[in-house]
Motif scaffolding. Structure first.
Motif, mmCIF file in Angstrom:
data_model
loop_
_atom_site.group_PDB
_atom_site.id
_atom_site.type_symbol
_atom_site.label_atom_id
_atom_site.label_comp_id
_atom_site.label_asym_id
_atom_site.label_seq_id
_atom_site.Cartn_x
_atom_site.Cartn_y
_atom_site.Cartn_z
ATOM 1 N N ARG A 131 -9.588 2.426 2.998
ATOM 2 C CA ARG A 131 -9.833 2.154 4.414
ATOM 3 C C ARG A 131 -11.215 2.662 4.802
ATOM 4 O O ARG A 131 -11.704 3.641 4.221
ATOM 5 C CB ARG A 131 -8.806 2.908 5.265
ATOM 6 C CG ARG A 131 -7.391 2.454 5.039
ATOM 7 C CD ARG A 131 -7.098 1.300 5.952
ATOM 8 N NE ARG A 131 -5.686 1.265 6.250
ATOM 9 C CZ ARG A 131 -5.202 1.087 7.481
ATOM 10 N NH1 ARG A 131 -5.991 0.979 8.515
ATOM 11 N NH2 ARG A 131 -3.915 1.021 7.677
ATOM 12 N N GLN A 155 0.813 -1.213 0.000
ATOM 13 C CA GLN A 155 0.000 0.000 0.000
ATOM 14 C C GLN A 155 0.845 1.261 0.000
ATOM 15 O O GLN A 155 0.543 2.234 -0.680
ATOM 16 C CB GLN A 155 -0.899 0.009 1.232
ATOM 17 C CG GLN A 155 -2.102 -0.906 1.099
ATOM 18 C CD GLN A 155 -2.910 -0.915 2.383
ATOM 19 O OE1 GLN A 155 -2.866 0.037 3.154
ATOM 20 N NE2 GLN A 155 -3.635 -1.991 2.607
ATOM 21 N N PHE A 176 -7.752 8.434 3.335
ATOM 22 C CA PHE A 176 -8.405 7.188 3.766
ATOM 23 C C PHE A 176 -9.122 6.542 2.588
ATOM 24 O O PHE A 176 -9.077 5.332 2.398
ATOM 25 C CB PHE A 176 -9.389 7.465 4.909
ATOM 26 C CG PHE A 176 -8.745 7.435 6.261
ATOM 27 C CD1 PHE A 176 -8.646 6.250 6.977
ATOM 28 C CD2 PHE A 176 -8.217 8.586 6.818
ATOM 29 C CE1 PHE A 176 -8.046 6.216 8.226
ATOM 30 C CE2 PHE A 176 -7.604 8.568 8.055
ATOM 31 C CZ PHE A 176 -7.513 7.381 8.769
ATOM 32 N N LYS A 177 -9.794 7.393 1.794
ATOM 33 C CA LYS A 177 -10.523 6.861 0.650
ATOM 34 C C LYS A 177 -9.544 6.210 -0.333
ATOM 35 O O LYS A 177 -9.762 5.094 -0.805
ATOM 36 C CB LYS A 177 -11.293 8.001 -0.022
ATOM 37 C CG LYS A 177 -12.197 7.547 -1.149
ATOM 38 C CD LYS A 177 -12.996 8.746 -1.682
ATOM 39 C CE LYS A 177 -13.220 8.602 -3.165
ATOM 40 N NZ LYS A 177 -13.436 9.874 -3.833
ATOM 41 N N GLU A 192 -6.433 -0.502 12.310
ATOM 42 C CA GLU A 192 -7.644 0.235 11.974
ATOM 43 C C GLU A 192 -7.773 1.469 12.872
ATOM 44 O O GLU A 192 -7.642 1.387 14.092
ATOM 45 C CB GLU A 192 -8.889 -0.638 12.122
ATOM 46 C CG GLU A 192 -10.080 0.061 11.500
ATOM 47 C CD GLU A 192 -11.416 -0.610 11.825
ATOM 48 O OE1 GLU A 192 -12.443 0.038 11.667
ATOM 49 O OE2 GLU A 192 -11.413 -1.781 12.241
ATOM 50 N N ALA A 229 -6.737 4.904 0.205
ATOM 51 C CA ALA A 229 -6.146 3.671 0.716
ATOM 52 C C ALA A 229 -7.183 2.566 0.846
ATOM 53 O O ALA A 229 -6.856 1.449 1.245
ATOM 54 C CB ALA A 229 -5.489 3.935 2.068
ATOM 55 N N THR A 236 -13.787 4.916 6.627
ATOM 56 C CA THR A 236 -13.588 6.295 7.088
ATOM 57 C C THR A 236 -13.844 6.378 8.591
ATOM 58 O O THR A 236 -14.915 6.033 9.070
ATOM 59 C CB THR A 236 -14.560 7.223 6.366
ATOM 60 O OG1 THR A 236 -14.502 6.934 4.971
ATOM 61 C CG2 THR A 236 -14.202 8.671 6.605
ATOM 62 N N LEU A 245 -0.538 5.637 6.743
ATOM 63 C CA LEU A 245 -1.738 4.818 6.895
ATOM 64 C C LEU A 245 -1.487 3.316 6.734
ATOM 65 O O LEU A 245 -1.952 2.518 7.554
ATOM 66 C CB LEU A 245 -2.791 5.300 5.898
ATOM 67 C CG LEU A 245 -4.257 5.198 6.335
ATOM 68 C CD1 LEU A 245 -4.427 5.682 7.765
ATOM 69 C CD2 LEU A 245 -5.113 6.023 5.392
ATOM 70 N N PRO A 246 -0.754 2.895 5.707
ATOM 71 C CA PRO A 246 -0.571 1.452 5.506
ATOM 72 C C PRO A 246 0.013 0.758 6.723
ATOM 73 O O PRO A 246 -0.256 -0.422 6.944
ATOM 74 C CB PRO A 246 0.389 1.372 4.318
ATOM 75 C CG PRO A 246 0.171 2.637 3.579
ATOM 76 C CD PRO A 246 -0.129 3.664 4.618
#
Ligand SMILES: Nc1ncnc2c1ncn2[C@@H]1O[C@H](COP(=O)(O)OP(=O)(O)OP(=O)(O)O)[C@@H](O)[C@H]1O
Ligand SMILES: Nc1ncnc2c1ncn2[C@@H]1O[C@H](COP(=O)(O)OP(=O)(O)OP(=O)(O)O)[C@@H](O)[C@H]1O
Ligand SMILES: [Mg+2]
Ligand SMILES: [Mg+2]
Lengths: 486, 314, 312, 313
Positions: free
Chosen positions: D214, B37, D209-210, D191, D212, D216, D186-187
């Motif tokens: 993930r 990622q 976030f979007k 969570e 990736a 929200t 983020l990665p």
């Protein structure tokens, strides 16, 4: 002579720069209270030998003794100075941003403390007065605003001036290259005086008369070795030339080229209001003469700019190519191969579609390699792997390989060996015959024999145009120096 | 064996080496999934660095003293004017893009004229002029954030198989620029001028023309970057370019281009862009405080110069 | 001939002339500035800028460029406002270490033949990082003696003027008039020749960078004396101000041509240029742009005198 | 009577939409006050670079220009004290707001930044009974506001042990920088349940976030139009709930009136505090409607509002 032991004794000195063998086992001696003249063709190794003696470079082999002391690895310029050795290097080595007096301080660490300026001013002024009476130099002038000739005087005076350090030997490497005849004669007189008081001098010059006048002993160098050593009185011009090798082997004379056919309009026209208007026709080889630094290079650059479309009094109607003499600063692209260095002026011509045609460039480079006998295994090698003379050949190839109708040469034979010189002379004649127009600025009067016409420069202006019978050494020298001592 | 020793001779290897090391650290700390990622994110954001760095690279290659400090202001002005003009209307996308290009052309020309006629050193000329560009951006929209047309936003963030489309586009542009640099008259002239300006002039290269095109190109790349960055992040902001000043220089230099001029390569730009993104991510992941992060960043830049400087020393 | 109109004389005079013109314009716009109090306020922040410009001038003199000076001055300001105030011994040691670090940087640049621009660019991150560690939020306070010194109110002549004259004269005598300074400047003009005369280029580089570090430290201390406390980003703009000031004062990027007096005048001119703009009361949108414009204008003035030597 | 008095605004930065809104509010308010003769002049001055030294020089120039009061949004709370002291000594009234100065002679209109950080965690505590992992987006390193808000956030987390800050990045209060920093970290994060911010970074975080892929989390928003719009879209689409904390740029107008009142001879406490602007799920639409497209949610103060604030303190 004060003592029988020589002041300087160099034996078996060797120095290689990569593949270039600059010195191949040279023995060299200087006695106290004498002046040694050192002569030899370009690239013979004279400057290299003197650089070894003054500690600027370390030799690969051989030993150097000064005053009977063997100088080992720790030898450097400061060490040389401690032994009383001073140098005037071939390239000027004053700091242009300092005044004359301040430059004296750079080479004389002992001048310091409060009032140092006054002391420095006095020392350098006294020395200048002694060597070059009537020099007209103020010690508070910034060096960058002095003419080249005056800078040279300052440098010579600096080398001979003494404060507290001892001074045994002064090395003068082509000190007169930009001095006028009068100052050069003053220098020769001074050297004789200095020697008479027990000092020693090594004088390098291409002006054989000067060497014969000033020296007690003459050493002739050729291709990195010393080939003749003898008392000066046993030499004359003819013997010097013979010992230096094939320098004068050429048999052409002034007037060998007859500037005959002028076809069509001129490709270069100078300002009409000049007393001697500059013109250049296709098929001509025109020489620029005069003392160095009198505006010849500037004129070449202005013609070059005119050919690029710059507006000004000079009109050029064809493209121009430039052969730089000062390779390092004006010619070489140090990160590139020989091939790329040659074709940098032909980027437009060697286009295939959008791209530069590297294959064709390589093929043409092979041709140039054989035509100019460029000594390298591969034209794809970096340009710096070539010896200086071979680099210069690449610059010739760059100009001659372009599609320019005008070729401008700025003292292009510096560092080119004699054999190649002869070949280049022939190629130039060929190019002229093919309709190219060439301008050739040279500091070697002999080379002007290959020109149809010659313009002599003094103080930035053309002061004479010589051709036909009028084109001879005496006239060239006469025009160069006229009114010079005013 | 020999190809390894040949590879480490290449100045751009160090940037890629750095990028890979950073990636390995991140993956080691956070696992393989995170590694994939973060790579995708690095491609997205690294792309914007590469766009401005291409222009900056050509400028720096012109030799000592040449650097364009007006990139941030150029990005801001281009994005501001284009977004304001389009006002979210997808139909105006093309004229909006042309406005952005026009800003680049105008700024490049202004920079060059200041350098040429006023003989101000490029570093100071572009900095001073950037204040004027920034003022123009403020005056034109007072910092209001206008949304980009939706298509532009979608395009800027779209991905195929995890790879951002914009990245693919810029990859193609990079190849084109590599061709321009190494095989065309213009590129070879830039390299020649950077090695020896005086010799280039005497070899018949129109030095001022080359300089003009180079500064023009740099400004155009900056303005295009501003345009897409505004699309990517949802609008133009007055401070959107701030980070790109030092970043563009750092990416070029770490990528193996010589600050002494005359040697440049595009492979390194990608390595260095990924490296700069991954370095920050790595430091964030490790949770270092701001002070240590700055120190490590600076130390790495100096280290890269020291390591790669050895081979360039002649 | 009119000797005083030579380009060289003009080059020396130009900084002083542009300063005089700027001062005249300011006096005209705001006569209140023409008082002891007014001059004091107008000029006191120019003192640290002048010191930073002198520091940059030492670097310019050996043909290098320092892009980290602003970050470095910020760091020394942070040290001054914290350690030097709380534990003077540690503070003095830290500031001395800063000077040594600068000298070492000079050695590194010389020995490995590195481009100073990039090395100092990298170092600017390092200096800021250390400053943030020392002073994570703005604060600290100026040691009393520095505060006292910087707010001196001598009779007759305002302190900033005295300080500027003293700085200019001291550096002028040390660099332009002394025997040792001659060697230092010579390296900028022709390093090879100085080396052949037996001087160590390494020592000269280290000396010049150390001097730059020393004046950077002075600049940070003077700044804290005026602001009373520090901030990790306090002086970032000094980098470009000092380069512009050095150039404006008649210095050149290469060739070892510098002028301490000119540098001080150039620094003051740049500091006043900002004041001049604020007295003009421009529209806020264009206030930023106007600062760029005035920088361009002042630097372009050099064109009037630069002997139009042809560059080939 | 202050009709012959002159007030100046000394501003250190104009490079974002908040500052532009702040300048616009000042201009609108001040030009009205000049037009009706309340004061003689109310000029705004901005420095080119966000630098203490430049602003200190600017303040000294304003003293020389004879302004009776200087309203400051300061680049540094401490490092301008020298210049502020000079101003006070010259009899000039100094009022600082947003970026306040600590010099005792100046007036301060302070926002409780510390609390602004803390309420975010408290809000999250009310929403997430089980707590969870948080991501913190900070501002510009070395700036006082960043440290204050972050301090409040960390204090809040210390008091609510169910939360843990898993990652902290510097977004420099810039949309694209936050987006990039969040995307980078983020990665490697588990969570994330909530994102605590300093205002202005919410939209960028949401985008990251979007991108990736993930879920929200609850992202505490600032007051920019794009943040509120995004929030509204999410609210309409899936009932997304969050809050927004920020400081209204119109506080410059409060500072103006405070300066005017002091010049008028009113007694004003040296330290005033103004509430930060909070937008809740319920007041979202109302605030969004009042916010200029592309601008920031704002509250401007009239003379009456200002008198009320003064008497409240
Ligand atoms: N630094 C160097 N690197 C490589 N080759 C060099 C270097 N210096 C000299 N050479 C080569 O060594 C040889 C001898 O050069 P040197 O300068 O001693 O000649 P010279 O006799 O002084 O010639 P001139 O009369 O032109 O001054 C030349 O072939 C030259 O190209
Ligand atoms: N080595 C030194 N160290 C420190 N200061 C020096 C040094 N040498 C000279 N100075 C100072 O420099 C100033 C000028 O020096 P000096 O007396 O040498 O100049 P000068 O040659 O008399 O020039 P001028 O006639 O222009 O005054 C004096 O104030 C002197 O104190
Ligand atoms: Mg020689
Ligand atoms: Mg004296």
């Amino acid at each position: 002579m004060q003592s029988a032991a020589p002041l300087v004794k160099m034996s078996g000195v060797e120095k290689n720069f990569g593949a270039a063998r600059a010195l191949t086992g040279v023995d060299f001696e200087v006695n106290r209270g004498s002046c040694v003249g050192l002569v030899g063709h370009n690239g013979a190794g004279k400057s290299t030998l003197m650089n070894v003696l003054s500690g600027v470079i370390l030799p690969d082999e051989g030993e150097v003794q000064i005053g009977g002391v063997l100088l080992d690895n720790g030898y450097d310029p400061a060490g040389a100075a401690r032994h009383g050795v001073r140098s005037v290097f071939q390239e000027l080595s004053l700091c242009p941003n300092l005044t004359v007096a301040e430059n004296l301080r750079i080479s004389h660490p002992s001048i310091k403390g409060i009032g140092w300026r006054k002391a420095a001013r006095k020392v350098i002024l006294d020395e200048l007065d002694r060597i070059f009476p009537g020099h007209g130099i103020s010690p508070d002038t910034e060096v960058s605003s002095l003419s080249i000739a005056r800078r040279q005087m300052v440098e010579i005076a600096r080398a001979f001036s003494s404060v507290t350090s001892k001074i045994e030997l002064v090395i003068l490497d082509e000190p007169t290259s930009s001095l006028d005849q009068n100052s050069a004669a003053q220098l020769v007189d001074f050297v004789r005086q200095f020697v008479g008081k027990g000092g020693s001098v090594i004088l390098i010059s291409h002006l054989l008369g000067e060497i014969l006048d000033a020296s007690d002993k003459i050493v002739v160098m050729r291709d990195g070795r010393s080939v003749a050593v003898d008392e000066a009185r046993n030499f004359n011009r003819a013997r010097l030339v013979r010992d230096m090798g094939d320098v004068l082997a050429e048999n052409s004379e002034f007037g060998a080229r007859s500037g005959a056919k002028r076809e069509g309009p001129p490709v270069v026209t100078g300002p009409a209001e000049d007393e001697h208007q500059l013109v250049l026709y296709p098929g001509e080889i025109v020489g620029f003469a005069g003392l160095s630094g009198h505006g010849q290079t500037e004129m070449l650059v202005r013609i070059f700019e005119a050919a690029q479309g710059a507006r000004g009094p000079i009109v050029a109607t064809d493209r121009a190519a430039f052969v730089a003499g000062d390779r390092q600063t004006d010619g070489i692209f140090p990160l590139w191969s020989i091939t790329q260095n040659i074709f940098v002026s032909s980027l437009e011509r060697l286009k295939k579609g959008l791209s530069f045609d590297f294959e064709r460039a390589e093929r043409e480079a092979q041709d140039w390699q054989s035509r100019l006998s460029v000594r390298t295994a591969d034209m794809g090698n970096n340009i710096l792997s070539l010896s200086g003379g071979n680099q210069q050949k690449a610059l010739f190839a760059r100009a001659l390989g372009s599609d320019a109708g005008i070729v401008l040469m700025d003292d292009p034979m510096r560092g080119v060996d004699v054999g190649t010189k002869q070949e280049v002379y022939e190629i130039l004649a060929e190019e002229a015959a093919n309709g190219r127009a060439l301008i050739w600025y040279t500091t070697e009067t002999d080379e002007l024999k290959h020109c149809d016409r010659v313009y002599v420069f003094r103080e930035g202006k053309i002061v004479a145009e010589l051709s036909g019978d009028a084109l001879n050494e005496a006239n060239i020298l006469g025009a160069s120096f006229e009114k010079e001592d005013a | 064996m020999t190809w390894v020793s040949q590879l480490v001779q290449k100045p751009w290897v160090w940037a890629w080496f750095g990028a890979v090391s950073m990636w390995v650290i991140i993956t080691g700390v956070s696992g393989f999934g995170a590694g994939g990622q973060v790579m995708s994110a690095a491609a997205s954001f690294g792309t914007f660095f590469v766009i401005v760095a291409i222009g900056q690279m050509f400028v720096i290659t012109l030799g000592p003293g040449n650097v364009d400090l007006s990139i941030p202001a150029c990005m801001t002005l281009s994005a501001t004017l284009a977004m304001k003009f389009m006002n979210g209307d997808p139909g105006l996308l093309v004229p909006g893009f042309l406005i952005s290009l026009g800003v680049g052309l105008a700024i490049g020309t202004t920079n060059f004229l200041l350098i040429l006629f006023l003989r101000i050193p490029p570093i100071i000329a572009t900095l001073s002029a950037s204040f004027l560009y920034q003022s123009t951006a403020i005056w034109s929209n007072r910092g209001l954030r206008v949304k980009p047309p939706e298509v532009l936003g979608d395009f800027a963030v779209a991905k195929v198989a995890g790879v951002p489309i914009l990245t693919l586009v810029v990859l193609v542009v990079t190849v084109g620029m590599a061709f321009l640099l190494h095989r065309t008259r213009f590129g070879l002239s830039v390299l020649a001028v950077g090695q020896n300006e005086k010799a280039a002039k005497l070899a018949g290269i129109r030095v001022e023309r080359v300089r003009f095109l180079t500064y023009l190109m740099c400004a155009v790349f900056a303005s295009v970057c501003g345009f897409f960055l505004a699309g990517f992040s949802g609008g133009a902001a007055l401070n959107m370019g701030e980070q790109y000043l030092l970043m563009s220089i750092a990416v070029v230099v770490i990528g193996g281009t010589s600050v002494a001029g005359g040697y440049a390569n595009l492979t390194g730009l990608w390595g260095a862009s990924l490296f700069m993104f991954l370095l920050v991510s790595m430091l964030n992941t490790l949770g270092l405080s701001a002070g240590y992060r700055l120190i490590v960043t600076g130390a790495i830049i100096v280290a890269v110069i020291v390591v790669s400087g050895r081979k360039l020393a002649r | 001939m009119a000797r005083f109109l030579t380009p060289k004389a003009l080059r020396t005079l130009l900084p002083a002339l542009s300063l005089a013109a700027l001062l005249a314009a300011i006096f005209y716009l705001q006569p209140r500035t023409m008082s002891y109090f007014g001059l004091n306020l107008l000029l006191n922040l120019a003192v640290p800028i002048a010191l930073a410009t002198i520091a940059q001038m030492f670097i310019l003199c050996v043909n290098d460029l320092d892009l980290s000076l602003g970050a470095f001055v910020s760091l020394t300001a942070c040290i001054t406002a914290t350690w030097l105030n709380d534990t003077p011994l540690l503070g003095v040691l830290a500031l001395a270490a800063c000077v040594v670090a600068y000298g070492a940087l000079g050695a590194l640049i010389h020995l490995r033949n590195l481009p100073s621009i990039v090395v100092t660019l990298g170092m600017s991150f390092v200096w800021t990082g250390i400053a943030v560690l020392i002073l994570p939020t703005p604060g600290g306070s100026a040691p009393e003696w520095i505060r006292t010194l910087m707010t001196l109110k001598p009779s007759l002549v305002p302190f900033p003027i005295i300080a500027s004259v003293v700085i200019a004269l001291v550096v002028h005598i040390g660099l332009m008039r002394s025997a040792a300074g001659t060697v230092l400047r010579g390296v900028g003009g022709n390093p090879k020749s100085v080396e052949r005369a037996g001087w160590s280029l390494l020592r000269v580089k280290v000396t010049m960078f150390s001097l730059a570090g020393l004046f950077g430290v002075f600049s940070g201390m003077a700044l804290v004396g005026l602001t009373t406390s520090a901030d990790a980003n306090i002086a970032l703009r000094y980098t470009l101000l000092s380069i512009a000031g050095g150039i404006l004062g008649g210095g050149e990027f290469v060739g070892g041509r510098v002028s301490p007096v000119g540098a001080v005048i150039g620094a003051i001119t740049l500091a006043l240029a900002g004041s001049f703009l604020s007295f003009l009361r421009l529209n806020p949108d264009w206030q930023i742009g106007a600062q760029g414009a005035i920088l361009i204008l002042v630097l372009a003035l050099r064109l009037l005198v630069s002997s139009r030597e042809r560059r080939i | 009577d202050t009709s012959d008095k002159k007030i100046a605004l000394s501003n250190n930065y104009a490079g974002n939409s908040w500052r532009q809104a702040m300048l616009t509010s000042w201009e609108k308010n001040a030009s009205a006050a000049v037009a009706d003769g309340t004061v003689a002049a109310a000029d705004a001055f901005t420095t080119a670079e966000n630098q203490v030294t430049e602003q200190a020089a600017q303040i000294q120039n304003l003293i020389l220009q004879g302004y009776d009061a200087i309203v400051i949004n300061a680049a540094s709370p401490e490092a301008l004290n020298g210049a502020v002291k000079e101003a006070c000594d010259a009899g000039v009234v100094v009022v600082s707001f947003d970026g306040i100065v600590t010099e005792p002679c100046a007036y301060r209109i302070a926002v409780d930044f510390h609390n602004m950080g803390k309420v975010q965690v408290e809000y999250l505590a009310s929403r997430l009974a089980d707590g969870g992992d948080l991501l913190e987006i900070r501002g510009l390193a070395g700036v006082f506001v960043d440290d204050e808000i972050s301090g409040g956030i960390h204090e809040g987390v210390a008091e609510n042990a169910q939360f843990k800050i898993q990652g902290s990045v510097h977004g420099d209060w810039a949309q694209d920088v936050s987006q990039r920093a969040v995307a980078g970290i983020l990665p490697s994060l588990p969570e994330i349940k909530g994102v605590v911010t300093q205002g202005g970074d919410g939209y960028g975080a949401a985008q990251a976030f979007k991108a990736a892929g993930r879920p929200t989390p609850i992202i505490v928003m600032g007051n920019r139009h794009d943040e509120l719009t995004w929030w509204k879209e999410q609210k309409d689409a899936n009932g997304y709930e969050t809050m927004s904390v920020s400081i209204a740029p119109g506080v410059s107008t409060l500072a103006f009136w405070v300066a005017q009142q002091v010049l008028d001879g009113a007694t004003v406490p040296q330290d005033l505090s103004v509430p930060f602007l909070t937008i809740s799920q319920d007041t979202l639409e109302e605030n969004l409607a009042n916010t200029q497209v592309g601008g920031v949610a704002n509250v401007e103060y009239s003379l009456e509002d200002s008198l009320a604030v003064i008497s409240d303190n």
